[in-house]
Design a protein around this motif. Structure first.
Motif, PDB file in Angstrom:
ATOM      1  N   LEU A  81       0.904  -1.337  -0.072  1.00 19.34           N
ATOM      2  CA  LEU A  81      -0.438   0.065   0.022  1.00 19.34           C
ATOM      3  C   LEU A  81       1.194   1.092  -0.219  1.00 19.34           C
ATOM      4  O   LEU A  81       0.797   1.842  -0.980  1.00 19.34           O
ATOM      5  CB  LEU A  81      -0.540  -0.424   1.035  1.00 19.34           C
ATOM      6  N   PHE A  82       2.239   1.110   0.917  1.00 20.37           N
ATOM      7  CA  PHE A  82       2.632   2.422   0.874  1.00 20.37           C
ATOM      8  C   PHE A  82       3.831   2.497  -0.528  1.00 20.37           C
ATOM      9  O   PHE A  82       3.918   3.479  -0.932  1.00 20.37           O
ATOM     10  CB  PHE A  82       3.586   2.220   2.332  1.00 20.37           C
ATOM     11  N   PHE A  83       4.203   1.190  -0.820  1.00 20.24           N
ATOM     12  CA  PHE A  83       4.734   1.604  -2.082  1.00 20.24           C
ATOM     13  C   PHE A  83       4.533   2.190  -3.103  1.00 20.24           C
ATOM     14  O   PHE A  83       4.214   2.491  -3.927  1.00 20.24           O
ATOM     15  CB  PHE A  83       5.733   0.351  -2.181  1.00 20.24           C
ATOM     16  N   GLY A  84       3.023   2.115  -3.315  1.00 13.20           N
ATOM     17  CA  GLY A  84       1.844   2.377  -4.409  1.00 13.20           C
ATOM     18  C   GLY A  84       1.507   3.593  -4.144  1.00 13.20           C
ATOM     19  O   GLY A  84       1.793   3.972  -5.371  1.00 13.20           O
ATOM     20  N   SER A  85       1.371   4.028  -3.224  1.00 11.45           N
ATOM     21  CA  SER A  85       1.206   5.275  -2.635  1.00 11.45           C
ATOM     22  C   SER A  85       2.502   6.285  -2.770  1.00 11.45           C
ATOM     23  O   SER A  85       2.792   7.562  -3.976  1.00 11.45           O
ATOM     24  CB  SER A  85       0.719   5.524  -1.352  1.00 11.45           C
ATOM     25  N   LEU A  88       4.632   5.172  -6.846  1.00  9.72           N
ATOM     26  CA  LEU A  88       3.532   5.182  -8.198  1.00  9.72           C
ATOM     27  C   LEU A  88       2.630   6.266  -7.984  1.00  9.72           C
ATOM     28  O   LEU A  88       1.951   5.890  -9.185  1.00  9.72           O
ATOM     29  CB  LEU A  88       3.692   3.048  -7.942  1.00  9.72           C
ATOM     30  N   GLN A  89       3.494   6.358  -7.127  1.00  7.44           N
ATOM     31  CA  GLN A  89       1.139   7.914  -7.132  1.00  7.44           C
ATOM     32  C   GLN A  89      -0.224   6.769  -7.050  1.00  7.44           C
ATOM     33  O   GLN A  89      -0.782   7.738  -7.809  1.00  7.44           O
ATOM     34  CB  GLN A  89       2.075   8.208  -8.097  1.00  7.44           C
ATOM     35  N   GLU A  90      -0.205   5.544  -6.480  1.00 10.74           N
ATOM     36  CA  GLU A  90      -1.578   5.355  -6.057  1.00 10.74           C
ATOM     37  C   GLU A  90      -2.405   6.259  -5.742  1.00 10.74           C
ATOM     38  O   GLU A  90      -2.045   6.815  -4.257  1.00 10.74           O
ATOM     39  CB  GLU A  90      -1.150   4.538  -6.274  1.00 10.74           C
ATOM     40  N   THR A  91      -3.293   6.273  -4.977  1.00 15.21           N
ATOM     41  CA  THR A  91      -4.081   7.004  -4.756  1.00 15.21           C
ATOM     42  C   THR A  91      -4.915   5.758  -2.852  1.00 15.21           C
ATOM     43  O   THR A  91      -5.160   4.269  -3.294  1.00 15.21           O
ATOM     44  CB  THR A  91      -5.424   7.613  -4.990  1.00 15.21           C
TER      45      THR A  91
END
Length: 115
Positions: A81-85, A88-91
């Protein structure tokens, strides 16, 4: 000493290795996503990190109880979740945060529930 504290103490090395395994597999999966389905540097790095995470998971079982350590792999979802955010700029949604909180609480309770 409470059962929770005793279990954490007895399994501490295994718990550390399992959390590191979760970190490596989450990083590996992130690199797979960054490869965008192609055979490239990101895919190779992703496979390597995932492999290291799998080896670390196997090693961790030498230092603790299976019933305590294996559920801790769910911490990988928190890392993802944190890597994606961050990378990868995920919400991150409110439900993501609630789910992440529940995973952390559950992992902590299982990590201390050996006996």
């Amino acid at each position: 000493m409470s059962n929770f504290t005793k279990s954490l103490k007895e399994n501490r090395i295994g718990i550390l290795f399992m959390v590191l395994a979760s970190l490596q597999t989450a990083l590996g999966q992130m690199f797979w996503k960054m490869s965008d389905g192609g055979i490239n540097f990101f895919l190779i790095i992703g496979f390597f990190l995932y492999f290291l995470g799998a080896v670390m998971m196997i090693v961790s079982f030498r230092f603790g109880s299976l019933s305590v350590l294996h559920p801790l792999l769910s911490i990988g979802y928190v890392f993802a979740l944190f890597f994606g955010s961050i990378i990868l700029q995920e919400t991150i949604t409110e439900s993501n945060l609630i789910g992440t909180f529940l995973i952390i609480v559950g992992a902590a309770l299982i990590g201390g529930g050996d006996n």
